[in-house]
Motif scaffolding. Structure first.
Motif, PDB file in Angstrom:
ATOM      1  N   GLU A  26      -0.866  -0.394 -21.986  1.00  0.00           N
ATOM      2  CA  GLU A  26       0.573   0.201 -22.139  1.00  0.00           C
ATOM      3  C   GLU A  26       1.252  -0.282 -21.047  1.00  0.00           C
ATOM      4  O   GLU A  26       2.412   0.162 -20.832  1.00  0.00           O
ATOM      5  N   SER A  27       0.794  -1.252 -20.298  1.00  0.00           N
ATOM      6  CA  SER A  27       1.519  -1.842 -18.864  1.00  0.00           C
ATOM      7  C   SER A  27       3.011  -2.649 -19.622  1.00  0.00           C
ATOM      8  O   SER A  27       2.894  -3.227 -20.609  1.00  0.00           O
ATOM      9  N   LEU A  28       3.938  -2.494 -18.713  1.00  0.00           N
ATOM     10  CA  LEU A  28       5.314  -2.914 -19.100  1.00  0.00           C
ATOM     11  C   LEU A  28       5.128  -4.444 -18.338  1.00  0.00           C
ATOM     12  O   LEU A  28       4.265  -4.676 -17.560  1.00  0.00           O
TER      13      LEU A  28
ATOM     14  N   LYS B 221       5.197  -5.013 -14.600  1.00  0.00           N
ATOM     15  CA  LYS B 221       3.724  -4.875 -13.928  1.00  0.00           C
ATOM     16  C   LYS B 221       2.912  -5.825 -13.961  1.00  0.00           C
ATOM     17  O   LYS B 221       2.118  -6.110 -13.384  1.00  0.00           O
TER      18      LYS B 221
ATOM     19  N   ARG C 114      12.662 -12.276 -17.210  1.00  0.00           N
ATOM     20  CA  ARG C 114      12.379 -11.939 -18.739  1.00  0.00           C
ATOM     21  C   ARG C 114      10.761 -12.619 -18.791  1.00  0.00           C
ATOM     22  O   ARG C 114      10.356 -13.165 -18.085  1.00  0.00           O
TER      23      ARG C 114
ATOM     24  N   GLU D  26      11.266 -11.413 -24.273  1.00  0.00           N
ATOM     25  CA  GLU D  26      11.312  -9.953 -23.888  1.00  0.00           C
ATOM     26  C   GLU D  26      11.513  -9.553 -22.632  1.00  0.00           C
ATOM     27  O   GLU D  26      11.562 -10.348 -21.510  1.00  0.00           O
TER      28      GLU D  26
ATOM     29  N   LYS E  98      12.269  -5.776 -19.646  1.00  0.00           N
ATOM     30  CA  LYS E  98      11.646  -5.068 -18.724  1.00  0.00           C
ATOM     31  C   LYS E  98      11.005  -3.892 -19.465  1.00  0.00           C
ATOM     32  O   LYS E  98       9.682  -3.573 -18.859  1.00  0.00           O
ATOM     33  N   ASN E  99      11.352  -3.810 -20.727  1.00  0.00           N
ATOM     34  CA  ASN E  99      10.873  -2.600 -21.368  1.00  0.00           C
ATOM     35  C   ASN E  99       9.510  -3.151 -22.417  1.00  0.00           C
ATOM     36  O   ASN E  99       9.211  -2.166 -23.266  1.00  0.00           O
ATOM     37  N   TYR E 100       9.447  -4.306 -22.287  1.00  0.00           N
ATOM     38  CA  TYR E 100       8.241  -4.686 -23.330  1.00  0.00           C
ATOM     39  C   TYR E 100       6.771  -4.213 -22.903  1.00  0.00           C
ATOM     40  O   TYR E 100       6.452  -4.423 -21.434  1.00  0.00           O
ATOM     41  N   THR E 101       6.183  -3.793 -23.820  1.00  0.00           N
ATOM     42  CA  THR E 101       4.748  -3.335 -23.669  1.00  0.00           C
ATOM     43  C   THR E 101       3.768  -4.522 -23.819  1.00  0.00           C
ATOM     44  O   THR E 101       3.801  -5.068 -24.984  1.00  0.00           O
TER      45      THR E 101
END
Length: 360
Positions: A295-297, A300, A315, A342, A344-347
């Protein structure tokens, strides 16, 4: 990631460590053969990395790794300093997960510290010693917070209430990892021993690699979701470890009906137990596996490569592993619309092949 191998003396800890790390830690038939912890850096086996390496033919191929620590054997009373208890408990406190080796085989030639083979009793001895040490840790923390609480510190009062709830559960014989409440982040700082995920490794003989009565007894005793069990024949793994060539190992595994060494399954199980997953970077210079929490974005994950990647994240250009294998290279993936841009909110998903764009 650091995982500590624990268990009573003479259950096969050092033998297993040698198999995992391919090193030569002392494995002897007497208590406390291990005094100072042995440490090994072990690659996480991943066939996907090998496939990507064949596609890109890079100068270097680098695996994700796990640090394994073989800690002195624990005995009853360790929480009070018996045997090498205090040394043992300080070593294990620094680990992220526990690999608890249990003797699940009969052999009159290998002594047992308590006189006879009883893995359920052995499990309960160590579980109890860890629990007692955690109760001591909780008491110390509560006493230190009481001084703040007496001055009217509301945060201290709140933390004491949470600590007392943990203490109540542990006093009932339950592990800290089986107990979850809201707003308990500060608990992680205490490094409670029973809060660490546990992989119970049942060490069996060659004829019991599918399990036996001992392993069934252990399986029935494992109830919380942050604890798992795996069966391994450390003696057989030791024989595999002695073989120098991959061809010899493959032939040996085939003869005993295994697809891969059992230690590979142990490493992957530990990896999974900690909620970890892998993403890849791939190019002509290097193909590399990176470890991140599930579940890391994307930022990270980028930070795993370099902190500047996370700070200046723009990106992520993502190719799913299956798509890369199907189309064979980045150009074909692009032609077929299989490179996804993708933000910043991409898992990040397990197996993603990622190229990060950043600017600092």
């Amino acid at each position: 990631m650091k995982c500590g191998i624990v268990g009573l003396p003479n259950v096969g800890k050092s033998t297993l460590f040698n198999c995992l790390s391919r090193s030569k830690a002392l494995a002897a038939n007497y208590p406390f053969a291990t005094i100072d912890p042995n440490i090994g850096i072990i690659p996480v086996p991943d066939k996907r990395l090998n496939q990507l390496s064949k596609l890109f033919n890079p100068q270097n191929t680098i695996s994700a790794t796990v640090e394994i620590v073989d800690i002195a054997g624990l005995v009853k009373g360790a929480s009070k300093g018996e045997g090498l208890g205090n040394k043992f408990l300080s070593n294990i406190k620094e680990t992220n997960a526990i690999m608890h080796v249990l003797r699940c085989f009969d052999d009159d030639n290998i002594t047992h510290v308590d006189g006879n083979v009883n893995p359920v009793r052995d499990k309960e001895i160590i579980d109890y010693e860890l629990l007692v040490k955690d109760l001591e840790t909780l008491d110390k923390k509560i006493n230190s917070l009481n001084r703040l609480a007496n001055t009217g510190d509301k945060n201290a009062v709140s933390q004491i209430e949470i600590l007392k709830k943990y203490k109540e559960k542990l006093s009932e014989g339950k592990s800290a990892r089986s107990f979850e409440i809201d707003d308990d982040e500060f608990i992680d700082e205490l490094q409670l021993l029973t809060n660490k995920p546990v992989l119970y490794v049942c060490n069996v003989d060659q004829n019991s690699m599918e399990g036996n009565n001992y392993t069934k007894q252990i399986s029935d005793k494992i109830t919380d979701e942050n604890a798992k069990m795996i069966i391994i024949a450390a003696g057989i793994e030791s024989e595999i470890n002695e073989l120098e060539s991959e061809d010899d190992r493959s032939e040996f595994l085939k003869d005993i009906g295994l697809n891969e060494p059992g230690v590979n399954k142990i490493i992957r199980s530990t990896y999974s137990l900690l909620g970890l997953q892998t993403f890849f970077t791939a190019g002509e210079k290097e193909v590399r596996a990176w470890t991140i929490k599930k579940e890391s974005l994307a930022p990270k994950a980028a930070g795993k490569i370099h902190t500047d990647f996370e700070k200046g994240f723009i990106r992520a250009e993502v190719i799913a592993f299956d798509d890369m294998i199907k189309y064979g290279n980045e150009s074909k993936c692009r032609e077929n619309g299989k490179i996804f841009i993708e933000g910043k909110n991409y898992t990040v998903k397990d197996g993603d092949i990622i190229h990060f764009r950043f600017n600092v």
